[in-house]
Design a protein around this motif. Structure first.
Motif, PDB file in Angstrom:
ATOM      1  N   PRO A  37      72.145  75.725  26.988  1.00  0.00           N
ATOM      2  CA  PRO A  37      71.528  75.674  25.660  1.00  0.00           C
ATOM      3  C   PRO A  37      72.596  75.486  24.580  1.00  0.00           C
ATOM      4  O   PRO A  37      73.639  76.132  24.607  1.00  0.00           O
ATOM      5  CB  PRO A  37      70.851  77.044  25.513  1.00  0.00           C
ATOM      6  N   ALA A  38      72.317  74.576  23.655  1.00  0.00           N
ATOM      7  CA  ALA A  38      73.256  74.297  22.562  1.00  0.00           C
ATOM      8  C   ALA A  38      73.220  75.404  21.526  1.00  0.00           C
ATOM      9  O   ALA A  38      72.174  76.015  21.287  1.00  0.00           O
ATOM     10  CB  ALA A  38      72.894  72.969  21.898  1.00  0.00           C
ATOM     11  N   ALA A  39      74.363  75.647  20.912  1.00  0.00           N
ATOM     12  CA  ALA A  39      74.397  76.560  19.760  1.00  0.00           C
ATOM     13  C   ALA A  39      73.778  75.827  18.571  1.00  0.00           C
ATOM     14  O   ALA A  39      72.759  76.226  18.032  1.00  0.00           O
ATOM     15  CB  ALA A  39      75.826  76.994  19.461  1.00  0.00           C
ATOM     16  N   ILE A  74      77.849  78.904  27.603  1.00  0.00           N
ATOM     17  CA  ILE A  74      79.148  78.430  27.124  1.00  0.00           C
ATOM     18  C   ILE A  74      79.111  77.955  25.671  1.00  0.00           C
ATOM     19  O   ILE A  74      79.993  78.286  24.885  1.00  0.00           O
ATOM     20  CB  ILE A  74      79.682  77.334  28.072  1.00  0.00           C
ATOM     21  N   GLU A  75      78.093  77.166  25.287  1.00  0.00           N
ATOM     22  CA  GLU A  75      78.052  76.629  23.926  1.00  0.00           C
ATOM     23  C   GLU A  75      77.622  77.695  22.921  1.00  0.00           C
ATOM     24  O   GLU A  75      78.128  77.738  21.803  1.00  0.00           O
ATOM     25  CB  GLU A  75      77.138  75.403  23.862  1.00  0.00           C
ATOM     26  N   GLY A  79      79.890  79.067  19.854  1.00  0.00           N
ATOM     27  CA  GLY A  79      79.376  79.002  18.490  1.00  0.00           C
ATOM     28  C   GLY A  79      79.685  77.675  17.824  1.00  0.00           C
ATOM     29  O   GLY A  79      80.375  76.821  18.372  1.00  0.00           O
ATOM     30  N   GLY A  80      79.147  77.494  16.639  1.00  0.00           N
ATOM     31  CA  GLY A  80      79.364  76.263  15.890  1.00  0.00           C
ATOM     32  C   GLY A  80      78.635  75.090  16.516  1.00  0.00           C
ATOM     33  O   GLY A  80      77.727  75.255  17.335  1.00  0.00           O
ATOM     34  N   VAL A  85      81.760  66.918  24.886  1.00  0.00           N
ATOM     35  CA  VAL A  85      83.112  66.680  25.379  1.00  0.00           C
ATOM     36  C   VAL A  85      83.854  68.004  25.577  1.00  0.00           C
ATOM     37  O   VAL A  85      84.591  68.176  26.559  1.00  0.00           O
ATOM     38  CB  VAL A  85      83.886  65.714  24.442  1.00  0.00           C
ATOM     39  N   ASP A  86      83.657  68.962  24.677  1.00  0.00           N
ATOM     40  CA  ASP A  86      84.303  70.267  24.804  1.00  0.00           C
ATOM     41  C   ASP A  86      83.713  71.057  25.973  1.00  0.00           C
ATOM     42  O   ASP A  86      84.433  71.705  26.737  1.00  0.00           O
ATOM     43  CB  ASP A  86      84.140  71.075  23.512  1.00  0.00           C
ATOM     44  N   THR A  87      82.411  71.006  26.099  1.00  0.00           N
ATOM     45  CA  THR A  87      81.724  71.737  27.169  1.00  0.00           C
ATOM     46  C   THR A  87      82.152  71.227  28.535  1.00  0.00           C
ATOM     47  O   THR A  87      82.436  72.018  29.445  1.00  0.00           O
ATOM     48  CB  THR A  87      80.198  71.618  26.991  1.00  0.00           C
TER      49      THR A  87
END
Length: 196
Positions: A37-39, A74-75, A79-80, A85-87
């Motif tokens: 799930p996205a922040a 993780i996301e 936060g933010g 790409v970061d994940t």
């Protein structure tokens, strides 16, 4: 290990998410699909969302104890804005040697060039476009000629006419959502008084 990565807002998660994840496991011989799930979605700025912790709980309720699926916060923990790409970089560091498959809907064909570092994403994971028949029965089978990193893998999935937008609209109108989400998710929605 072959890991599918399925991200999104999941606001709320529904049976369609489970079915496409199941199709991906079977057709790509994945060991597991990681639901993330996205922040905050960078391509949906300013859109109202259910708080991240509540969406995380709903995704956990969605997958239950199915050993093919795992939920990773993780996301949300980071936060933010949630950048794929970061994940993927973090997942690769946590799972050295794992082969990552980024599972995405057909809308990625028109939005992917706007993602942060699309070429790097393509080096980190195999991009898999989940396709399902449109109203006329056709499915996308090709990417635009200038698609970053070349053509992705296309994976036909079953057509599931359910969306998070529809679930929210049904709830706002006081209509039932039985069959749209598992009962465990419906219970969380009711107890939190969501989408009214």
């Amino acid at each position: 290990m072959r890991l599918g990565v399925l991200g999104g807002t999941f606001d709320p998660p529904h049976v369609g998410h489970l079915l496409i994840a199941s199709d991906a496991v079977e057709q790509l011989s994945l060991d597991r699909v990681v639901f993330i799930p996205a922040a905050l979605q960078p391509l949906k700025p300013g859109s109202a969302q259910t708080p991240p912790g509540v969406r995380l709980a709903m995704v956990r309720a969605l997958v239950g104890d199915d050993p093919r699926f795992v939920v990773d916060p993780i996301e949300i923990d980071r936060g933010g804005l949630s950048y794929t790409v970061d994940t993927l970089g973090t997942l690769a560091a946590q799972q050295p040697g794992a082969e990552l498959f980024l599972l995405a809907g057909a809308d990625v064909l028109t939005t992917f060039a706007r993602w942060r570092e699309p070429e790097r994403i393509r080096r980190q994971a195999t991009l898999v476009v989940l396709t399902r028949g449109g109203e006329d029965g056709t499915v996308p089978t090709a990417a635009p000629p200038d698609f970053p990193g070349g053509a992705p893998v296309f994976l036909p999935t079953r057509r599931v006419d359910v969306s998070s937008t529809e679930v929210r609209a049904r709830l706002a109108a006081g209509r039932p959502i039985r069959g749209f989400v598992p009962e465990s998710v419906a219970d969380l929605i009711r107890s939190a008084g969501l989408y009214r």
